[in-house]
Structures are given as C-alpha cells and as structure tokens.
Design a protein around this motif. Structure first.
Motif, PDB file in Angstrom:
ATOM      1  N   GLU A  24     -11.412  -4.266   4.969  1.00 58.78           N
ATOM      2  CA  GLU A  24     -12.831  -4.574   5.108  1.00 58.78           C
ATOM      3  C   GLU A  24     -13.106  -5.040   6.540  1.00 58.78           C
ATOM      4  OE1 GLU A  24     -15.870  -7.888   3.067  1.00 58.78           O
ATOM      5  OE2 GLU A  24     -13.804  -7.707   2.404  1.00 58.78           O
TER       6      GLU A  24
ATOM      7  N   TYR B 135      -7.240 -18.885  15.936  1.00 59.83           N
ATOM      8  CA  TYR B 135      -7.167 -17.461  16.312  1.00 59.83           C
ATOM      9  C   TYR B 135      -7.301 -16.571  15.081  1.00 59.83           C
ATOM     10  CZ  TYR B 135      -5.238 -18.371  21.001  1.00 59.83           C
ATOM     11  OH  TYR B 135      -5.054 -18.760  22.293  1.00 59.83           O
TER      12      TYR B 135
ATOM     13  N   GLU C 215       1.823  -6.984  18.481  1.00 64.09           N
ATOM     14  CA  GLU C 215       2.370  -6.198  17.375  1.00 64.09           C
ATOM     15  C   GLU C 215       1.440  -5.136  16.825  1.00 64.09           C
ATOM     16  OE1 GLU C 215       3.129  -9.863  16.177  1.00 64.09           O
ATOM     17  OE2 GLU C 215       5.027  -9.727  17.227  1.00 64.09           O
TER      18      GLU C 215
ATOM     19  N   ALA D 198      -9.338  -5.132  19.061  1.00 61.15           N
ATOM     20  CA  ALA D 198      -8.404  -6.076  19.678  1.00 61.15           C
ATOM     21  C   ALA D 198      -7.036  -5.436  19.829  1.00 61.15           C
ATOM     22  CB  ALA D 198      -8.291  -7.329  18.808  1.00 61.15           C
TER      23      ALA D 198
HETATM   24  N1  LIG Z   1     -11.074  -7.200   9.251  1.00 57.48           N
HETATM   25  C1  LIG Z   1     -11.391  -7.364  10.525  1.00 57.48           C
HETATM   26  N2  LIG Z   1     -12.661  -7.121  10.958  1.00 57.48           N
HETATM   27  C2  LIG Z   1     -12.988  -7.297  12.249  1.00 57.48           C
HETATM   28  N3  LIG Z   1     -12.127  -7.711  13.207  1.00 57.48           N
HETATM   29  C3  LIG Z   1     -10.870  -7.979  12.844  1.00 57.48           C
HETATM   30  C4  LIG Z   1     -10.430  -7.819  11.491  1.00 57.48           C
HETATM   31  N4  LIG Z   1      -9.113  -8.160  11.416  1.00 57.48           N
HETATM   32  C5  LIG Z   1      -8.764  -8.506  12.668  1.00 57.48           C
HETATM   33  N5  LIG Z   1      -9.797  -8.412  13.532  1.00 57.48           N
HETATM   34  C6  LIG Z   1      -9.791  -8.725  14.969  1.00 57.48           C
HETATM   35  O1  LIG Z   1      -8.560  -8.300  15.499  1.00 57.48           O
HETATM   36  C7  LIG Z   1      -7.845  -9.406  16.048  1.00 57.48           C
HETATM   37  C8  LIG Z   1      -6.356  -9.245  15.736  1.00 57.48           C
HETATM   38  O2  LIG Z   1      -6.151  -9.207  14.332  1.00 57.48           O
HETATM   39  P1  LIG Z   1      -4.920  -9.927  13.661  1.00 57.48           P
HETATM   40  O3  LIG Z   1      -4.955 -11.379  13.953  1.00 57.48           O
HETATM   41  O4  LIG Z   1      -4.892  -9.522  12.246  1.00 57.48           O
HETATM   42  O5  LIG Z   1      -3.713  -9.209  14.375  1.00 57.48           O
HETATM   43  P2  LIG Z   1      -2.703  -9.771  15.488  1.00 57.48           P
HETATM   44  O6  LIG Z   1      -2.953 -11.198  15.815  1.00 57.48           O
HETATM   45  O7  LIG Z   1      -2.658  -8.762  16.570  1.00 57.48           O
HETATM   46  O8  LIG Z   1      -1.425  -9.650  14.695  1.00 57.48           O
HETATM   47  P3  LIG Z   1      -0.102 -10.324  15.129  1.00 57.48           P
HETATM   48  O9  LIG Z   1      -0.222 -11.746  14.635  1.00 57.48           O
HETATM   49  O10 LIG Z   1       0.901  -9.487  14.419  1.00 57.48           O
HETATM   50  O11 LIG Z   1      -0.039 -10.228  16.621  1.00 57.48           O
HETATM   51  C9  LIG Z   1      -8.464 -10.627  15.414  1.00 57.48           C
HETATM   52  O12 LIG Z   1      -8.375 -11.752  16.250  1.00 57.48           O
HETATM   53  C10 LIG Z   1      -9.897 -10.208  15.216  1.00 57.48           C
HETATM   54  O13 LIG Z   1     -10.639 -10.420  16.406  1.00 57.48           O
END
Ligand SMILES: Nc1ncnc2c1ncn2[C@@H]1O[C@H](COP(=O)(O)OP(=O)(O)OP(=O)(O)O)[C@@H](O)[C@H]1O
Ligand SMILES: [Mg+2]
Length: 258
Positions: free
Chosen positions: A151, A199, A67, A63
């Motif tokens: 993980e 989300y 940020e 993804a």
């Molecule tokens: N541990 C994980 N394993 C598999 N997929 C993950 C994992 N952590 C996050 N993802 C995938 O990545 C996407 C983005 O992760 P996350 O929500 O942590 O970051 P973000 O939303 O980009 O951060 P921010 O809120 O700073 O923009 C999640 O919606 C999920 O689909």
C-alpha cells in the motif's frame, strides 16, 4: 537463448518503466542506478508482477537505501509502493571476487539471492501479521523474489513525510499512541519491530504509520527482548527530545505488561 528471452521481455515492459529509465525528473536515476536495481532476474520478477496485474507502471523513485529502493507505481487497483531489494551490494561484490571462479565454492550468487528473497518474505509476513493484529502498517500486497508490493502512503505529488521530517503539534499524544502501537506489536502480533525510529514512521493523513519490518523478529527469538527494549528506548528518546517527560521503565512496563 537467455539473452534473447530477456530482450523480448524487456521490450515488452520498457514503456512501463519510463520513471526509472532516466526519463523522469529524478537526476539520480541514471543508467548506473538502473543497472544496480534492475538486474535481469529483478526485471523478470517485475515483468511477472505486471502480467499478474499487481503492477501496471513504475512511475518514479521514492527513496533509495543501502538495501532497497522504493518506487511509486500504479496498479489496476490504484497507487502502490514497490520496494525492490538489491540482490548484490558492495560488500558482497568485494567478497565475491575472491570466491567466484574457485570451483570448490560454486553457486554463491544464487545462495545470496535466495537469502535476499527470504528477507523479503520475512518483511511481507511481518507486515501482514502486524496489520492483522491492528498495528498501523501499510498493507503488504504481494511479493515476488526480491520485489515487494505494498500500500502506498502519500498522494499524487509524493510520499507522506517521515516522522523525523515533521514538527508534531502534540508530541505527548503521539508518544502515547506509538507506545500503544509498540504494545500491539509485542502483545498481539507477538513480534519485536527491532528498528523502531523516526526514520521508520511515516505521518500519513494525520496518523503515524510504522514501516520497514524486514528485521522484525518473533518473541522467542533470542534477542527479541533486547530489540524491544531498544525500540522503547528510541521512542522515549524521541519523546524527550520533543519535550515530553517519558520514563523508560514505565514505558517498557506498559508495553510488556499483560
Ligand atoms: N508504503 C510506502 N509508501 C510510501 N513511501 C514509502 C513506503 N514504504 C517506504 N516508503 C519510503 O521509502 C523509504 C525507505 O523505506 P524503508 O524504510 O522500508 O526501506 P529502507 O530503510 O531502505 O530499508 P532498509 O532498512 O533495509 O535500508 C521510507 O523512509 C519512506 O520514505
Ligand atoms: Mg527504513
């Protein structure tokens, strides 16, 4: 000197980065994305994590966000998710052009990078603290500067879906379960998640997993209660949308009542 060291390091790990060099099936991973995510210092951090065995190869992107980018990677102990925070964004770049070159205000780039690193530490510690207290979050394994290794939730074919991407069989049961998780975050971990939404919940192996804890704050943060109420409100809204009679006052009481 710096360039040479960088070139040597890059050639040492280039073959372990095929998934992010545009050789994979993901058309958005072009040179521009690569440059945006993997600047020299980020590559250096990835290099160190590879040397230490926390990452073996970075395989494909999961993804991209404003940020951070999240990648599927392999390590000696199995698959991991690698979240790489951007050290610069459009807003910061916009401001920079008016400051960079003015000798009165030096070192801004470095200070911004340090701020990002603190954010990554914060996410790491929040995830560990939640997990230690029984909250279902991915285990945060290692950080280095703007890179966090955790993980992986998913299988060989791809990440598990987010709550907002699935239809839930028993929304009432999930609502109660998530309310219990919110209660654990607040009462046992002493934190407010502060960005609780469909989300940031993944459905993995039949269970709801909470992710994205960079913004989570400790209870005595001046806005902690405000964030907590917002989290509970969002959960109730999700429940109502799915036909569950969720009462905000009752739900809030359940979360905060000792
Ligand atoms: N541990 C994980 N394993 C598999 N997929 C993950 C994992 N952590 C996050 N993802 C995938 O990545 C996407 C983005 O992760 P996350 O929500 O942590 O970051 P973000 O939303 O980009 O951060 P921010 O809120 O700073 O923009 C999640 O919606 C999920 O689909
Ligand atoms: Mg998120």
């Amino acid at each position: 000197m710096k360039e040479k060291k960088y070139a040597t390091m890059f050639s040492a790990i280039e073959h372990k980065l095929t998934g992010v060099l545009g050789q994979g099936q993901y058309d958005w991973v072009d040179r521009r994305v690569f440059d945006q995510v993997f600047d020299q210092s980020t590559l250096m951090s990835v290099f160190k994590l590879m040397q230490q065995g926390h990452i073996d190869t970075i395989e494909w992107p999961i993804a991209r966000g404003k940020e951070a980018h999240v990648f599927f990677a392999k390590s000696q102990s199995g698959p991991v998710a690698v979240k790489i925070f951007h050290t610069s964004n459009a807003v910061f770049k916009g401001l920079m052009q008016y400051i960079e070159g003015d000798p009165r205000f030096g070192g801004l780039r470095r200070r911004h990078r340090e701020l990002v690193n603190v954010w990554v530490q914060k996410e790491h510690r929040n995830l560990m603290r939640m997990r230690k207290n029984g909250v279902r979050v991915p285990e945060s394994l290692m950080t280095r500067n703007n890179v966090l290794v955790m993980e992986y939730l998913g299988d060989e074919n791809g990440p598990s879906p987010r709550l907002r991407d699935v239809t839930v069989d028993d929304p009432e049961k999930l609502f109660k379960e998530l309310l219990r998780q919110l209660r654990m975050i607040w009462q046992d971990a002493g934190l407010a998640h502060a960005d609780f939404s469909d989300y940031n919940i993944m459905i993995h192996q039949g269970e709801a997993w909470i992710i994205d804890a960079g913004q989570s704050v400790v209870q005595n943060h001046p806005k902690a209660k405000e964030f907590l109420v917002r989290d509970v409100t969002r959960l109730c809204q999700w429940a109502q949308k799915n036909g569950v009679e969720a009462d905000l006052a009752e739900a809030t009481l359940f979360v905060i009542e000792e």
